[in-house]
Design a protein around this motif. Structure first.
Motif, short mmCIF file in Angstrom:
data_model
loop_
_atom_site.label_atom_id
_atom_site.label_comp_id
_atom_site.label_asym_id
_atom_site.label_seq_id
_atom_site.Cartn_x
_atom_site.Cartn_y
_atom_site.Cartn_z
N GLY A 1 27.11 32.53 27.78
CA GLY A 1 27.11 33.48 26.68
C GLY A 1 28.33 34.38 26.64
O GLY A 1 28.42 35.29 25.81
N GLY A 2 29.27 34.16 27.57
CA GLY A 2 30.46 35.00 27.62
C GLY A 2 30.28 36.25 28.44
O GLY A 2 31.23 37.05 28.56
N PHE A 3 29.11 36.46 29.04
CA PHE A 3 28.87 37.64 29.89
C PHE A 3 29.19 37.29 31.34
O PHE A 3 29.29 36.12 31.71
CB PHE A 3 27.40 38.09 29.77
N LEU A 4 29.36 38.33 32.16
CA LEU A 4 29.57 38.08 33.58
C LEU A 4 28.41 37.29 34.14
O LEU A 4 27.26 37.44 33.70
CB LEU A 4 29.70 39.41 34.34
N ASN A 5 28.69 36.45 35.12
CA ASN A 5 27.63 35.78 35.83
C ASN A 5 26.78 36.80 36.59
O ASN A 5 27.29 37.84 37.04
CB ASN A 5 28.20 34.76 36.83
N SER A 6 25.50 36.52 36.76
CA SER A 6 24.61 37.42 37.50
C SER A 6 25.13 37.59 38.93
O SER A 6 25.61 36.63 39.55
CB SER A 6 23.19 36.87 37.53
N PRO B 1 27.18 36.15 43.74
CA PRO B 1 28.38 35.37 44.04
C PRO B 1 29.63 36.07 43.50
O PRO B 1 29.53 37.13 42.91
CB PRO B 1 28.12 34.05 43.31
N LEU B 2 30.78 35.45 43.67
CA LEU B 2 32.03 36.09 43.30
C LEU B 2 32.08 36.42 41.81
O LEU B 2 31.47 35.76 40.97
CB LEU B 2 33.21 35.19 43.67
N PHE B 3 32.82 37.47 41.49
CA PHE B 3 32.95 38.02 40.14
C PHE B 3 33.53 36.96 39.20
O PHE B 3 34.62 36.42 39.44
CB PHE B 3 33.89 39.23 40.21
N ASP C 1 47.81 37.68 37.54
CA ASP C 1 47.80 36.82 38.72
C ASP C 1 47.18 37.60 39.88
O ASP C 1 47.89 38.30 40.60
CB ASP C 1 49.22 36.37 39.07
N PRO C 2 45.88 37.54 40.07
CA PRO C 2 44.91 36.74 39.32
C PRO C 2 44.51 37.42 38.01
O PRO C 2 44.74 38.61 37.83
CB PRO C 2 43.72 36.66 40.29
N PRO C 3 43.88 36.67 37.10
CA PRO C 3 43.37 37.29 35.87
C PRO C 3 42.22 38.23 36.18
O PRO C 3 41.57 38.13 37.23
CB PRO C 3 42.91 36.09 35.04
N ARG C 4 41.95 39.18 35.26
CA ARG C 4 40.87 40.14 35.46
C ARG C 4 39.76 39.91 34.44
O ARG C 4 40.03 39.68 33.25
CB ARG C 4 41.38 41.58 35.35
N ASP C 5 38.52 39.98 34.93
CA ASP C 5 37.35 39.86 34.07
C ASP C 5 36.85 41.25 33.71
O ASP C 5 36.69 42.10 34.60
CB ASP C 5 36.24 39.08 34.79
N VAL C 6 36.61 41.48 32.42
CA VAL C 6 36.21 42.80 31.94
C VAL C 6 34.91 42.69 31.16
O VAL C 6 34.84 41.94 30.18
CB VAL C 6 37.30 43.43 31.04
N ASP D 1 39.20 38.04 38.78
CA ASP D 1 38.37 36.84 38.69
C ASP D 1 38.21 36.21 40.08
O ASP D 1 39.16 36.10 40.85
CB ASP D 1 39.03 35.84 37.73
N LEU D 2 36.96 35.86 40.41
CA LEU D 2 36.59 35.25 41.68
C LEU D 2 36.86 36.18 42.86
O LEU D 2 37.15 35.74 43.98
CB LEU D 2 37.31 33.91 41.88
N SER D 3 36.73 37.49 42.60
CA SER D 3 36.86 38.49 43.66
C SER D 3 35.47 38.95 44.10
O SER D 3 34.47 38.70 43.43
CB SER D 3 37.66 39.69 43.14
N ASP D 4 35.41 39.64 45.26
CA ASP D 4 34.13 40.18 45.73
C ASP D 4 34.05 41.69 45.53
O ASP D 4 33.22 42.36 46.13
CB ASP D 4 33.89 39.82 47.20
N SER D 5 34.93 42.24 44.66
CA SER D 5 34.90 43.67 44.38
C SER D 5 35.22 43.93 42.91
O SER D 5 35.84 43.10 42.25
CB SER D 5 35.90 44.42 45.27
N ALA D 6 34.77 45.09 42.41
CA ALA D 6 35.01 45.46 41.02
C ALA D 6 34.81 46.96 40.88
O ALA D 6 34.35 47.63 41.81
CB ALA D 6 34.06 44.71 40.08
#
Length: 316
Positions: free
Chosen positions: A205-210, A198-200, A105-110, A156-161
Protein backbone atom coordinates in the motif's frame (compact mmCIF):
# COMPACT_ATOMS: atom_id res chain seq x y z
CA UNK A 1 31.47 -10.07 39.42
CA UNK A 2 27.72 -9.98 38.79
CA UNK A 3 27.58 -6.41 40.19
CA UNK A 4 30.36 -5.35 37.81
CA UNK A 5 28.50 -6.83 34.80
CA UNK A 6 25.31 -4.97 35.78
CA UNK A 7 27.15 -1.67 36.04
CA UNK A 8 28.79 -2.27 32.68
CA UNK A 9 25.45 -3.02 31.01
CA UNK A 10 23.94 0.10 32.53
CA UNK A 11 26.89 2.23 31.38
CA UNK A 12 26.53 1.00 27.80
CA UNK A 13 22.79 1.66 27.84
CA UNK A 14 23.29 5.11 29.38
CA UNK A 15 25.96 6.02 26.83
CA UNK A 16 23.68 4.91 24.00
CA UNK A 17 20.83 7.01 25.40
CA UNK A 18 23.06 10.07 25.78
CA UNK A 19 24.27 9.70 22.18
CA UNK A 20 20.70 9.54 20.86
CA UNK A 21 19.61 12.40 23.08
CA UNK A 22 22.45 14.66 22.04
CA UNK A 23 21.61 14.10 18.38
CA UNK A 24 18.00 15.09 19.07
CA UNK A 25 18.92 18.10 21.17
CA UNK A 26 21.26 19.41 18.48
CA UNK A 27 18.36 19.39 16.04
CA UNK A 28 15.80 20.80 18.44
CA UNK A 29 17.82 23.47 20.17
CA UNK A 30 18.46 25.63 17.12
CA UNK A 31 15.75 27.97 18.46
CA UNK A 32 14.42 26.16 21.53
CA UNK A 33 15.36 24.90 25.01
CA UNK A 34 15.04 21.25 26.02
CA UNK A 35 12.68 20.95 29.01
CA UNK A 36 12.12 17.17 29.19
CA UNK A 37 13.58 13.85 28.07
CA UNK A 38 12.72 10.17 28.44
CA UNK A 39 14.24 6.75 27.88
CA UNK A 40 12.84 3.28 28.30
CA UNK A 41 13.30 1.48 31.59
CA UNK A 42 13.50 -1.97 29.99
CA UNK A 43 14.92 -1.14 26.55
CA UNK A 44 12.42 -3.42 24.84
CA UNK A 45 10.64 -2.98 21.50
CA UNK A 46 7.49 -1.37 22.89
CA UNK A 47 6.74 0.88 19.89
CA UNK A 48 4.69 -0.86 17.19
CA UNK A 49 4.13 0.34 13.61
CA UNK A 50 1.36 -1.54 11.77
CA UNK A 51 0.86 -1.51 8.00
CA UNK A 52 -2.86 -2.15 7.44
CA UNK A 53 -2.74 -1.98 3.65
CA UNK A 54 -4.89 1.14 3.18
CA UNK A 55 -3.68 2.96 6.31
CA UNK A 56 -1.15 2.59 9.09
CA UNK A 57 -0.95 3.05 12.86
CA UNK A 58 1.96 3.74 15.21
CA UNK A 59 1.47 3.11 18.90
CA UNK A 60 2.92 1.72 22.10
CA UNK A 61 2.10 -1.71 23.47
CA UNK A 62 -0.99 -2.16 25.66
CA UNK A 63 -0.45 -0.42 28.99
CA UNK A 64 2.23 1.87 27.56
CA UNK A 65 6.01 1.54 27.74
CA UNK A 66 7.72 1.97 31.16
CA UNK A 67 10.09 4.95 31.01
CA UNK A 68 12.33 7.21 33.05
CA UNK A 69 11.22 10.83 32.52
CA UNK A 70 13.25 13.90 33.47
CA UNK A 71 12.28 17.58 33.57
CA UNK A 72 15.04 20.08 32.72
CA UNK A 73 15.28 23.89 32.66
CA UNK A 74 11.86 24.29 34.36
CA UNK A 75 11.69 27.24 36.76
CA UNK A 76 10.06 26.72 40.16
CA UNK A 77 9.93 22.93 39.94
CA UNK A 78 9.24 21.37 43.39
CA UNK A 79 11.66 18.78 44.78
CA UNK A 80 9.20 15.93 44.22
CA UNK A 81 9.35 16.50 40.45
CA UNK A 82 13.11 16.98 40.23
CA UNK A 83 15.24 14.08 39.03
CA UNK A 84 14.13 10.83 37.36
CA UNK A 85 10.39 10.08 37.38
CA UNK A 86 8.99 6.59 36.86
CA UNK A 87 6.23 6.84 34.27
CA UNK A 88 4.57 5.18 31.30
CA UNK A 89 4.46 6.60 27.80
CA UNK A 90 1.50 6.17 25.46
CA UNK A 91 1.87 6.96 21.74
CA UNK A 92 -1.00 6.87 19.25
CA UNK A 93 -0.81 7.94 15.61
CA UNK A 94 -2.66 7.14 12.39
CA UNK A 95 -2.10 7.93 8.75
CA UNK A 96 -3.66 7.46 5.35
CA UNK A 97 -0.73 9.14 3.58
CA UNK A 98 1.62 6.63 1.88
CA UNK A 99 5.35 6.76 2.55
CA UNK A 100 7.90 7.85 -0.03
CA UNK A 101 11.59 7.33 -0.63
CA UNK A 102 13.98 10.24 -1.06
CA UNK A 103 17.14 9.68 -3.12
CA UNK A 104 20.51 9.31 -1.45
CA UNK A 105 23.18 6.81 -0.55
CA UNK A 106 21.45 5.08 1.10
CA UNK A 107 17.97 6.37 0.20
CA UNK A 108 15.67 7.47 3.04
CA UNK A 109 12.16 6.22 3.70
CA UNK A 110 9.71 8.86 4.96
CA UNK A 111 6.31 8.07 6.50
CA UNK A 112 4.06 11.09 7.04
CA UNK A 113 1.16 11.14 9.54
CA UNK A 114 -2.13 12.59 8.29
CA UNK A 115 -3.86 12.29 11.68
CA UNK A 116 -3.11 13.73 15.11
CA UNK A 117 -0.09 12.24 16.88
CA UNK A 118 -0.63 11.99 20.63
CA UNK A 119 2.12 11.37 23.19
CA UNK A 120 1.11 11.04 26.85
CA UNK A 121 3.54 10.57 29.75
CA UNK A 122 1.76 9.44 32.90
CA UNK A 123 3.51 9.26 36.28
CA UNK A 124 3.28 5.86 37.99
CA UNK A 125 1.97 7.45 41.20
CA UNK A 126 0.21 10.79 41.82
CA UNK A 127 2.36 13.70 42.93
CA UNK A 128 1.38 15.72 46.02
CA UNK A 129 1.35 18.87 43.85
CA UNK A 130 -0.29 19.77 40.55
CA UNK A 131 -3.87 19.68 39.29
CA UNK A 132 -6.19 17.14 37.74
CA UNK A 133 -4.96 13.58 38.22
CA UNK A 134 -1.54 14.92 39.40
CA UNK A 135 0.00 12.24 37.17
CA UNK A 136 0.13 13.83 33.70
CA UNK A 137 3.81 14.77 33.41
CA UNK A 138 3.40 15.79 29.79
CA UNK A 139 1.00 15.49 26.87
CA UNK A 140 2.15 16.45 23.38
CA UNK A 141 -0.30 16.74 20.48
CA UNK A 142 0.89 17.17 16.89
CA UNK A 143 -1.55 18.06 14.12
CA UNK A 144 -0.91 18.87 10.43
CA UNK A 145 -1.00 22.61 9.68
CA UNK A 146 -2.82 22.11 6.39
CA UNK A 147 0.32 21.96 4.24
CA UNK A 148 2.83 19.71 6.02
CA UNK A 149 2.61 16.59 8.17
CA UNK A 150 4.98 15.31 10.85
CA UNK A 151 7.00 12.33 9.74
CA UNK A 152 8.98 9.25 10.73
CA UNK A 153 12.11 8.86 8.63
CA UNK A 154 15.17 6.63 8.42
CA UNK A 155 17.65 5.12 5.99
CA UNK A 156 16.18 2.32 3.89
CA UNK A 157 16.96 -1.11 5.40
CA UNK A 158 18.29 0.51 8.57
CA UNK A 159 17.56 -0.50 12.18
CA UNK A 160 17.02 3.09 13.36
CA UNK A 161 14.74 6.03 12.56
CA UNK A 162 13.52 9.33 13.96
CA UNK A 163 10.22 11.16 14.37
CA UNK A 164 10.25 14.98 14.44
CA UNK A 165 7.62 17.71 14.70
CA UNK A 166 7.94 21.47 15.00
CA UNK A 167 5.70 24.54 15.15
CA UNK A 168 7.56 25.83 12.11
CA UNK A 169 6.09 22.98 10.05
CA UNK A 170 3.16 21.51 12.03
CA UNK A 171 1.02 22.42 15.04
CA UNK A 172 2.62 21.22 18.28
CA UNK A 173 1.16 21.91 21.69
CA UNK A 174 1.97 20.72 25.19
CA UNK A 175 -0.08 20.21 28.33
CA UNK A 176 0.70 19.01 31.84
CA UNK A 177 -0.74 18.74 35.35
CA UNK A 178 2.38 20.56 36.54
CA UNK A 179 3.69 22.96 33.89
CA UNK A 180 2.52 26.26 32.45
CA UNK A 181 3.35 26.88 28.78
CA UNK A 182 3.48 30.35 27.29
CA UNK A 183 0.86 31.14 24.61
CA UNK A 184 3.49 32.56 22.23
CA UNK A 185 6.00 29.73 22.67
CA UNK A 186 7.62 27.77 19.86
CA UNK A 187 7.42 24.03 20.49
CA UNK A 188 9.09 20.99 18.95
CA UNK A 189 10.03 17.41 19.77
CA UNK A 190 12.11 14.52 18.52
CA UNK A 191 11.87 10.77 19.12
CA UNK A 192 14.69 8.36 18.27
CA UNK A 193 13.96 4.70 17.52
CA UNK A 194 16.48 1.86 17.54
CA UNK A 195 16.52 -1.94 17.27
CA UNK A 196 13.90 -1.78 14.50
CA UNK A 197 12.70 -5.31 13.61
CA UNK A 198 12.45 -6.05 10.71
CA UNK A 199 14.62 -3.42 9.04
CA UNK A 200 13.07 -0.08 8.06
CA UNK A 201 11.46 -0.29 4.60
CA UNK A 202 8.37 0.53 2.53
CA UNK A 203 5.82 -2.21 1.92
CA UNK A 204 2.21 -2.93 0.97
CA UNK A 205 0.00 0.00 0.00
CA UNK A 206 3.02 2.30 -0.03
CA UNK A 207 3.20 2.44 3.79
CA UNK A 208 6.17 1.40 5.90
CA UNK A 209 6.38 -2.30 6.59
CA UNK A 210 5.16 -3.30 10.07
CA UNK A 211 7.96 -3.16 12.68
CA UNK A 212 8.70 -2.88 16.39
CA UNK A 213 11.31 -0.60 18.00
CA UNK A 214 12.72 0.80 21.23
CA UNK A 215 12.64 4.57 21.73
CA UNK A 216 13.93 7.69 23.49
CA UNK A 217 12.75 11.28 23.19
CA UNK A 218 13.35 14.99 23.74
CA UNK A 219 10.83 17.84 24.14
CA UNK A 220 11.67 21.52 23.72
CA UNK A 221 10.14 25.00 23.60
CA UNK A 222 11.04 28.64 23.77
CA UNK A 223 10.58 30.05 26.28
CA UNK A 224 10.74 26.90 28.42
CA UNK A 225 7.73 26.15 30.65
CA UNK A 226 7.49 27.01 34.35
CA UNK A 227 5.91 25.19 37.26
CA UNK A 228 2.46 26.76 37.02
CA UNK A 229 -0.46 24.32 36.91
CA UNK A 230 -3.70 25.44 35.24
CA UNK A 231 -6.31 26.98 37.50
CA UNK A 232 -9.43 25.04 38.42
CA UNK A 233 -11.76 27.81 37.23
CA UNK A 234 -13.98 26.85 34.31
CA UNK A 235 -14.44 28.82 31.10
CA UNK A 236 -16.80 28.53 28.15
CA UNK A 237 -15.68 28.05 24.56
CA UNK A 238 -18.15 28.46 21.71
CA UNK A 239 -18.21 29.24 18.01
CA UNK A 240 -19.76 28.42 14.69
CA UNK A 241 -19.05 26.06 11.79
CA UNK A 242 -19.71 27.03 8.15
CA UNK A 243 -20.07 25.02 4.94
CA UNK A 244 -18.19 25.57 1.69
CA UNK A 245 -21.10 27.76 0.57
CA UNK A 246 -20.85 30.02 3.60
CA UNK A 247 -24.03 28.68 5.17
CA UNK A 248 -24.41 27.14 8.64
CA UNK A 249 -23.06 23.60 9.03
CA UNK A 250 -25.59 21.78 11.17
CA UNK A 251 -24.85 18.51 12.98
CA UNK A 252 -21.08 18.83 12.47
CA UNK A 253 -19.04 17.03 15.12
CA UNK A 254 -16.69 19.28 17.11
CA UNK A 255 -14.02 17.66 19.30
CA UNK A 256 -12.06 19.35 22.10
CA UNK A 257 -8.84 17.64 23.21
CA UNK A 258 -7.49 18.99 26.49
CA UNK A 259 -3.90 19.04 27.69
CA UNK A 260 -4.21 15.61 29.34
CA UNK A 261 -5.35 14.04 26.07
CA UNK A 262 -8.99 13.68 27.17
CA UNK A 263 -11.55 14.41 24.44
CA UNK A 264 -15.00 16.04 24.61
CA UNK A 265 -17.47 16.29 21.74
CA UNK A 266 -20.33 18.57 20.78
CA UNK A 267 -22.61 18.78 17.73
CA UNK A 268 -23.51 22.02 16.00
CA UNK A 269 -27.17 23.09 16.06
CA UNK A 270 -29.26 24.10 13.05
CA UNK A 271 -27.48 27.46 12.95
CA UNK A 272 -24.00 25.86 13.09
CA UNK A 273 -23.23 26.90 16.67
CA UNK A 274 -21.37 24.70 19.20
CA UNK A 275 -20.47 25.20 22.85
CA UNK A 276 -18.20 23.68 25.52
CA UNK A 277 -18.76 24.74 29.13
CA UNK A 278 -16.76 24.54 32.36
CA UNK A 279 -13.39 23.78 30.73
CA UNK A 280 -10.48 24.40 33.19
CA UNK A 281 -8.73 27.67 32.33
CA UNK A 282 -4.99 28.11 31.93
CA UNK A 283 -4.48 25.22 29.54
CA UNK A 284 -4.05 24.80 25.80
CA UNK A 285 -6.60 22.72 23.89
CA UNK A 286 -7.08 21.52 20.32
CA UNK A 287 -10.45 21.96 18.60
CA UNK A 288 -11.16 19.86 15.50
CA UNK A 289 -14.25 19.66 13.31
CA UNK A 290 -15.67 16.80 11.25
CA UNK A 291 -18.36 17.84 8.77
CA UNK A 292 -19.99 16.50 5.63
CA UNK A 293 -18.09 17.03 2.36
CA UNK A 294 -15.65 19.52 3.93
CA UNK A 295 -12.28 19.48 5.68
CA UNK A 296 -11.45 21.82 8.56
CA UNK A 297 -8.01 22.60 9.96
CA UNK A 298 -7.67 21.97 13.73
CA UNK A 299 -7.29 25.06 15.92
CA UNK A 300 -4.99 25.37 18.94
CA UNK A 301 -6.53 27.59 21.62
CA UNK A 302 -5.09 28.98 24.86
CA UNK A 303 -7.90 29.09 27.40
CA UNK A 304 -7.30 32.22 29.41
CA UNK A 305 -10.89 33.48 29.45
CA UNK A 306 -14.26 32.74 27.84
CA UNK A 307 -14.18 32.50 24.01
CA UNK A 308 -17.34 33.04 21.99
CA UNK A 309 -16.13 33.61 18.41
CA UNK A 310 -14.19 30.47 17.46
CA UNK A 311 -15.48 30.05 13.90
CA UNK A 312 -14.47 27.32 11.45
CA UNK A 313 -14.44 27.61 7.64
CA UNK A 314 -13.62 24.74 5.27
CA UNK A 315 -10.17 24.45 3.75
CA UNK A 316 -9.99 25.73 0.21
Amino acid sequence: MRHTRLLSAFSVKAAFFILLTLSSVTFLQAQTVTFAQFFERNGTNDFVFSNNGTNATFQTIAGGTPIIFIYQNVAGLPAELQGPQNARLFLTATTTTPAFQSPGDPPRDVQRFSGTVTIQIIRDTPCSCGTGSRRNLLTALVTPDGTTQSSLAGDDLSDSAGYTASDTRQNVFYGSDFLGFFPTSQDNLGLSFSSIIPLFSIGAGGFLNSFTAAGTGTFASTPPPVFNPPTAAGVTLSGRVFTTYGTSASRALVTLTDQSGATFTASTNNMGYFRFADIPAGQTVVISVSGKNANYSPRVVNLIDNISDLDFYPEE
